[in-house]
Design a protein around this motif. Structure first.
Motif, PDB file in Angstrom:
ATOM      1  N   PHE A  22       0.833  -1.210   0.000  1.00 39.21           N
ATOM      2  CA  PHE A  22       0.000   0.000   0.000  1.00 39.21           C
ATOM      3  C   PHE A  22       0.867   1.258   0.000  1.00 39.21           C
ATOM      4  O   PHE A  22       0.601   2.216  -0.734  1.00 39.21           O
ATOM      5  CB  PHE A  22      -0.924  -0.007   1.221  1.00 39.21           C
ATOM      6  CG  PHE A  22      -1.750   1.240   1.354  1.00 39.21           C
ATOM      7  CD1 PHE A  22      -2.866   1.449   0.534  1.00 39.21           C
ATOM      8  CD2 PHE A  22      -1.413   2.214   2.282  1.00 39.21           C
ATOM      9  CE1 PHE A  22      -3.620   2.615   0.651  1.00 39.21           C
ATOM     10  CE2 PHE A  22      -2.160   3.370   2.401  1.00 39.21           C
ATOM     11  CZ  PHE A  22      -3.273   3.573   1.585  1.00 39.21           C
ATOM     12  N   ILE A  23       1.907   1.238   0.829  1.00 41.99           N
ATOM     13  CA  ILE A  23       2.802   2.406   0.898  1.00 41.99           C
ATOM     14  C   ILE A  23       3.519   2.619  -0.431  1.00 41.99           C
ATOM     15  O   ILE A  23       3.687   3.750  -0.897  1.00 41.99           O
ATOM     16  CB  ILE A  23       3.832   2.239   2.044  1.00 41.99           C
ATOM     17  CG1 ILE A  23       3.111   2.245   3.397  1.00 41.99           C
ATOM     18  CG2 ILE A  23       4.860   3.369   2.012  1.00 41.99           C
ATOM     19  CD1 ILE A  23       4.014   1.955   4.578  1.00 41.99           C
ATOM     20  N   ILE A  24       3.933   1.531  -1.079  1.00 39.28           N
ATOM     21  CA  ILE A  24       4.607   1.631  -2.380  1.00 39.28           C
ATOM     22  C   ILE A  24       3.668   2.227  -3.425  1.00 39.28           C
ATOM     23  O   ILE A  24       4.045   3.104  -4.204  1.00 39.28           O
ATOM     24  CB  ILE A  24       5.119   0.258  -2.835  1.00 39.28           C
ATOM     25  CG1 ILE A  24       6.286  -0.193  -1.950  1.00 39.28           C
ATOM     26  CG2 ILE A  24       5.575   0.300  -4.296  1.00 39.28           C
ATOM     27  CD1 ILE A  24       6.783  -1.596  -2.246  1.00 39.28           C
ATOM     28  N   LEU A 171      13.488  11.187  -2.679  1.00 40.61           N
ATOM     29  CA  LEU A 171      13.229  10.593  -1.369  1.00 40.61           C
ATOM     30  C   LEU A 171      12.232   9.442  -1.486  1.00 40.61           C
ATOM     31  O   LEU A 171      12.396   8.398  -0.844  1.00 40.61           O
ATOM     32  CB  LEU A 171      12.694  11.668  -0.409  1.00 40.61           C
ATOM     33  CG  LEU A 171      13.696  12.731   0.049  1.00 40.61           C
ATOM     34  CD1 LEU A 171      13.000  13.792   0.901  1.00 40.61           C
ATOM     35  CD2 LEU A 171      14.827  12.090   0.851  1.00 40.61           C
ATOM     36  N   MET A 172      11.207   9.661  -2.324  1.00 39.24           N
ATOM     37  CA  MET A 172      10.215   8.608  -2.537  1.00 39.24           C
ATOM     38  C   MET A 172      10.853   7.380  -3.180  1.00 39.24           C
ATOM     39  O   MET A 172      10.513   6.237  -2.852  1.00 39.24           O
ATOM     40  CB  MET A 172       9.078   9.136  -3.421  1.00 39.24           C
ATOM     41  CG  MET A 172       8.133  10.074  -2.716  1.00 39.24           C
ATOM     42  SD  MET A 172       7.251   9.256  -1.368  1.00 39.24           S
ATOM     43  CE  MET A 172       6.378  10.645  -0.648  1.00 39.24           C
ATOM     44  N   ILE A 177      12.706   1.737  -2.518  1.00 35.67           N
ATOM     45  CA  ILE A 177      13.766   0.711  -2.492  1.00 35.67           C
ATOM     46  C   ILE A 177      13.808   0.023  -1.135  1.00 35.67           C
ATOM     47  O   ILE A 177      13.901  -1.208  -1.029  1.00 35.67           O
ATOM     48  CB  ILE A 177      15.130   1.351  -2.823  1.00 35.67           C
ATOM     49  CG1 ILE A 177      15.159   1.803  -4.289  1.00 35.67           C
ATOM     50  CG2 ILE A 177      16.263   0.357  -2.558  1.00 35.67           C
ATOM     51  CD1 ILE A 177      16.391   2.592  -4.657  1.00 35.67           C
ATOM     52  N   ALA A 178      13.719   0.840  -0.061  1.00 37.52           N
ATOM     53  CA  ALA A 178      13.741   0.274   1.293  1.00 37.52           C
ATOM     54  C   ALA A 178      12.538  -0.634   1.522  1.00 37.52           C
ATOM     55  O   ALA A 178      12.657  -1.726   2.103  1.00 37.52           O
ATOM     56  CB  ALA A 178      13.755   1.401   2.320  1.00 37.52           C
ATOM     57  N   LEU A 183       9.824  -5.983   1.662  1.00 33.38           N
ATOM     58  CA  LEU A 183       8.887  -6.888   0.989  1.00 33.38           C
ATOM     59  C   LEU A 183       9.571  -8.207   0.624  1.00 33.38           C
ATOM     60  O   LEU A 183       9.022  -9.296   0.837  1.00 33.38           O
ATOM     61  CB  LEU A 183       8.336  -6.204  -0.264  1.00 33.38           C
ATOM     62  CG  LEU A 183       7.226  -6.929  -1.024  1.00 33.38           C
ATOM     63  CD1 LEU A 183       5.987  -7.067  -0.162  1.00 33.38           C
ATOM     64  CD2 LEU A 183       6.891  -6.189  -2.311  1.00 33.38           C
ATOM     65  N   GLY A 184      10.770  -8.074   0.069  1.00 36.39           N
ATOM     66  CA  GLY A 184      11.516  -9.276  -0.304  1.00 36.39           C
ATOM     67  C   GLY A 184      11.888 -10.111   0.908  1.00 36.39           C
ATOM     68  O   GLY A 184      11.797 -11.348   0.883  1.00 36.39           O
TER      69      GLY A 184
END
Length: 209
Positions: A22-24, A171-172, A177-178, A183-184
């Motif tokens: 959701f954040i992604i 920044l986004m 990436i983080a 997730l991975g």
């Protein structure tokens, strides 16, 4: 009880996955919006600032031409009127282009003042009042300076806004990436947590016969 604990752990992991996804998605949407705004700012800088700066330069050239001819002793009144009328027509043609751009409130006021000075120049030229033509031309040039300052200020503001949006996108990108790493990692955890079932075959009792 063990199965319930295992189920609870996987539920938590799945919840983390959903939150991360959701954040992604939200950050992607924000990035797209920032890109759209940046594109709008760039178009504004070109169409309403750089192009207008060229119009102001053309205005100034015509006004200096008027000033030069108004005080030219080698020209008679008719010649002065003809040259100044031609310059004012050129200015009017530029007006039509200028008015098609997006004007700030201050810009509208300054442009109205400039057009009033041009009308005064025309009237004074018809009356052969060359000193007043020169004076009104100077007034118009001062107004052009104000318009030029507005262009610089507005262009700088749009550029600053574009840089801010660009930094936000960076920044986004780092956040995404983080989140993808999380997730991975969560996905790997779920895969590794699956235990291989071992089936034990119980031998049948030997027959007494």
């Amino acid at each position: 009880m063990k199965d319930l604990k295992k189920y609870s752990t996987k539920t938590k992991a799945a919840s983390v996955l959903l939150i991360v996804m959701f954040i992604i998605l939200l950050s992607n949407f924000n990035t797209l919006q920032n890109s759209k705004k940046t594109n709008e700012d760039i178009n504004t800088i070109y169409n309403d600032r750089l192009v207008v700066a060229r119009y102001i330069f053309q205005y100034a050239n015509e006004l200096y031409f008027i000033k030069t001819n108004a005080v030219e002793t080698k020209l008679n009144d008719t010649q002065k009127k003809d040259k100044i009328t031609t310059a004012l027509k050129n200015i009017k043609n530029i007006d039509e282009l200028y008015l098609q751009t997006v004007l700030t409130p201050k810009e509208k006021i300054s442009l109205t003042t400039f057009l009033a000075s041009c009308s005064a120049i025309n009237k004074e030229a018809q009356n052969k009042n060359w000193n007043q033509v020169n004076y009104s031309s100077n007034q118009a040039l001062q107004t052009l300076e104000l318009l030029s300052q507005i262009q610089n200020k507005e262009g700088k503001s749009k550029l600053t806004n574009s840089n801010t949006l660009h930094n936000d996108n960076n920044l986004m990108g780092q956040l995404q990436i983080a989140l993808l790493v999380i997730l991975g990692g969560t996905t790997l955890y779920l895969l590794m947590s699956k235990k291989t079932k071992i089936s034990i075959k119980i031998p049948e009792p030997q027959s007494m016969n």
